[in-house]
Design a protein around this motif. Sequence first.
Motif, PDB file in Angstrom:
ATOM      1  N   ARG A 180      29.220  72.247   3.910  1.00 27.51           N
ATOM      2  CA  ARG A 180      29.894  71.353   4.848  1.00 27.51           C
ATOM      3  C   ARG A 180      28.957  70.802   5.916  1.00 27.51           C
ATOM      4  O   ARG A 180      29.242  69.776   6.506  1.00 27.51           O
ATOM      5  CB  ARG A 180      31.071  72.078   5.491  1.00 27.51           C
ATOM      6  N   PHE A 181      27.862  71.525   6.146  1.00 28.63           N
ATOM      7  CA  PHE A 181      26.912  71.028   7.139  1.00 28.63           C
ATOM      8  C   PHE A 181      25.799  70.200   6.499  1.00 28.63           C
ATOM      9  O   PHE A 181      24.761  69.971   7.111  1.00 28.63           O
ATOM     10  CB  PHE A 181      26.324  72.182   7.945  1.00 28.63           C
ATOM     11  N   ARG A 219      37.027  68.209   3.787  1.00 32.80           N
ATOM     12  CA  ARG A 219      37.535  69.521   4.179  1.00 32.80           C
ATOM     13  C   ARG A 219      38.928  69.733   3.595  1.00 32.80           C
ATOM     14  O   ARG A 219      39.766  68.839   3.627  1.00 32.80           O
ATOM     15  CB  ARG A 219      37.591  69.614   5.705  1.00 32.80           C
ATOM     16  N   ALA A 275      29.896  76.956   4.493  1.00 38.65           N
ATOM     17  CA  ALA A 275      29.341  76.380   5.711  1.00 38.65           C
ATOM     18  C   ALA A 275      28.083  75.566   5.415  1.00 38.65           C
ATOM     19  O   ALA A 275      27.877  74.483   5.982  1.00 38.65           O
ATOM     20  CB  ALA A 275      29.033  77.483   6.711  1.00 38.65           C
TER      21      ALA A 275
END
Length: 416
Positions: free
Chosen positions: A382-383, A400, A379
Amino acid sequence: MAMRALPLPAISAGLLAAFVGFTSSFSVVLGGLIGVGATQVEAASGLMALSIAMGLCAILLSLRHRMPISVAWSTPGAALLAGAAAPQGGFPTAVGAFLLAALLVILAGTLRPLGRLIAAIPGSIANAMLAGIIFSLCLAPVKAIASEPLPGLAIAATWMLVGRVRRLLAVPAAALVAIAAILATKGGGIDPASLLPRPVLIAPSFDWQSAIGIALPLFLVTMASQNIPGLTVLKVNGYQPPAGPLFTATGLFSLLAVPFGGHAVNLAAITAAICAGEEAGPDPDRRWWAGVVSGVAYVIFGLGAGAVTAFASLSPLLIEAAAGLALIGALTASLQAAMASADERNAAAVTFLTTASGIAFLGISAPFWGLLAGAAMLALVRFGAPAIGSAQPAATPVVRAPETGPIERRPLPGSL
């Protein structure tokens, strides 16, 4: 029906699938059940219940859908149990967790959003968790050689030599050598009464630690490493079975096995390729016979579970060595898939290391914490936060992973 009408290739493939499926991983199942507190008698009952349940499930689904649907016990799930400590309430608490896991599989088959959620777990995280679960078991052959050099070397050599000729038979051959070595050295210690099938009814008990630490990881690893790849194998070979009803059926047959100590029944992956592929005959419409025959053979093997367990109990280390060899293919494939995406390698490494550590925090086993730690790491990546130790600049866009993931596209070796 006249003999000429019987599809002999399909019958042969079904018998081969059952032989490979049972002999390649019964040691993993026994180790898993004993690892969470089962006695020898309870482990034998669980092995018998699983074998009969998956045999009957394969027969029913193959006849119902006229497709070569192979069913197996959850080998990765058993590996998970082998690495877990016995819960505080003993084996009845583990059985309660098995019951919850079976109910979750049924829900995944009946509630489409839940099934899609499981399929959306990144392949890197799922594979890394599986690799961490089976890592310690893969060390067993080395430990066996150090402790009992002659039989340990014989088992390993058999695995390597047979694997050069027919990879599919390498682990069954190693398991047979292990049993032969046990019979030659310790066969006199077997109680004849233990050779008979003895179902043992176990009343489940429940606690929240086992629900999170055993039931949830067992459900996830069974779905991601067995049910979804098993469905993919059928589709690759030209069959389009309804996913939901198949998942639900395996969950229901798991429920039938749970009271007798069985942990999970699911779609097969490797043995599914035997029954659904050209090895089962040139006519795809007749290959459903392979699923039926393999189911019948599993039921017969299940009746011998007491004898298999009795032999295994005489030298657990040699049986663990055979189990470790059975999982080496799954370990290499899962590690390769876990590290396939450069953007997800750190998260996969965190998942693998946390899971392989075997830690238990708040009474919850390591696979759950591994999944949680890896998801948190992924996370962050991906952020937009830079991954620790990553050579890539933070501005590099992260792609992704597709929903299917590596674990769905290619069934893991050793996932039967």
